[in-house]
Design a protein around this motif. Structure first.
Motif, short mmCIF file in Angstrom:
data_model
loop_
_atom_site.label_atom_id
_atom_site.label_comp_id
_atom_site.label_asym_id
_atom_site.label_seq_id
_atom_site.Cartn_x
_atom_site.Cartn_y
_atom_site.Cartn_z
N ALA A 33 -1.46 14.19 -20.78
CA ALA A 33 -1.30 15.60 -21.17
C ALA A 33 -2.37 16.00 -22.19
O ALA A 33 -2.92 17.11 -22.11
CB ALA A 33 0.10 15.84 -21.74
N GLN A 34 -2.68 15.10 -23.13
CA GLN A 34 -3.74 15.40 -24.10
C GLN A 34 -5.08 15.55 -23.40
O GLN A 34 -5.86 16.46 -23.71
CB GLN A 34 -3.80 14.31 -25.16
CG GLN A 34 -2.64 14.35 -26.12
CD GLN A 34 -2.60 13.13 -27.03
OE1 GLN A 34 -3.11 12.06 -26.70
NE2 GLN A 34 -1.98 13.30 -28.18
N LEU A 36 -5.59 16.49 -20.34
CA LEU A 36 -5.57 17.76 -19.60
C LEU A 36 -5.81 18.94 -20.53
O LEU A 36 -6.55 19.86 -20.19
CB LEU A 36 -4.23 17.93 -18.88
CG LEU A 36 -4.04 17.04 -17.64
CD1 LEU A 36 -2.60 17.08 -17.17
CD2 LEU A 36 -5.00 17.46 -16.53
N ARG A 37 -5.20 18.92 -21.71
CA ARG A 37 -5.40 20.03 -22.65
C ARG A 37 -6.85 20.13 -23.12
O ARG A 37 -7.38 21.22 -23.29
CB ARG A 37 -4.49 19.87 -23.87
CG ARG A 37 -3.09 20.37 -23.67
CD ARG A 37 -2.33 20.53 -24.97
NE ARG A 37 -2.26 19.33 -25.77
CZ ARG A 37 -1.35 18.37 -25.62
NH1 ARG A 37 -0.44 18.48 -24.68
NH2 ARG A 37 -1.35 17.31 -26.40
N PHE A 38 -7.49 19.00 -23.33
CA PHE A 38 -8.83 19.02 -23.92
C PHE A 38 -9.97 19.08 -22.91
O PHE A 38 -11.02 19.65 -23.20
CB PHE A 38 -9.04 17.80 -24.82
CG PHE A 38 -8.20 17.84 -26.06
CD1 PHE A 38 -8.32 18.86 -26.99
CD2 PHE A 38 -7.26 16.86 -26.31
CE1 PHE A 38 -7.54 18.90 -28.12
CE2 PHE A 38 -6.47 16.88 -27.44
CZ PHE A 38 -6.61 17.91 -28.35
N TYR A 39 -9.77 18.49 -21.72
CA TYR A 39 -10.92 18.33 -20.83
C TYR A 39 -10.79 18.98 -19.46
O TYR A 39 -11.78 19.10 -18.75
CB TYR A 39 -11.21 16.84 -20.61
CG TYR A 39 -11.61 16.13 -21.86
CD1 TYR A 39 -12.83 16.37 -22.45
CD2 TYR A 39 -10.75 15.22 -22.45
CE1 TYR A 39 -13.20 15.71 -23.61
CE2 TYR A 39 -11.11 14.56 -23.61
CZ TYR A 39 -12.33 14.80 -24.18
OH TYR A 39 -12.68 14.16 -25.33
#
Length: 109
Positions: A33-34, A36-39
């Motif tokens: 999930a992290q 997906l949020r950043f990249y």
């Protein structure tokens, strides 16, 4: 792989997550999930992530912090919840609360 460990591999075609237990799976999903949020970039109906391999396991079984709620200005419930979500994202698994009889009972419910 030990307790709370996981392996995440992202390629141009798929993401694969392997964990030995439920906490490891939860941490692996949080890492995905992290990422997906950043990249993630949306190109039509597809999401693209850069290729990455993550092999993660905790160095210590207990990863803790303490929150001192004995101060005159205790945090509000929304602020405390925000702090707890942040601590969970950092993979902390234990919280020590320092309280006295003056703390607002709404914080402890």
């Amino acid at each position: 792989a030990g307790p709370e460990a996981y392996r995440l591999a992202v390629s141009s075609r798929c993401a694969r997550l392997v964990a030995g237990d439920a906490p490891g799976l939860r941490y692996g999903v949080a890492t995905l999930a992290q990422l997906l949020r950043f990249y993630a970039t949306a190109d039509g109906p597809w999401l693209e992530l850069p290729p990455v391999a993550v092999d993660d396991a905790p160095d210590a079984r207990l990863r803790a912090t303490a929150l001192d709620l004995r101060a005159l200005a205790s945090p509000s419930v929304p602020r405390l919840l925000d702090d707890l979500y942040r601590l969970a994202a950092w993979r902390l698994n234990t919280l020590f609360l320092l309280v006295d009889d003056q703390v607002d009972e709404a914080l402890l419910e």
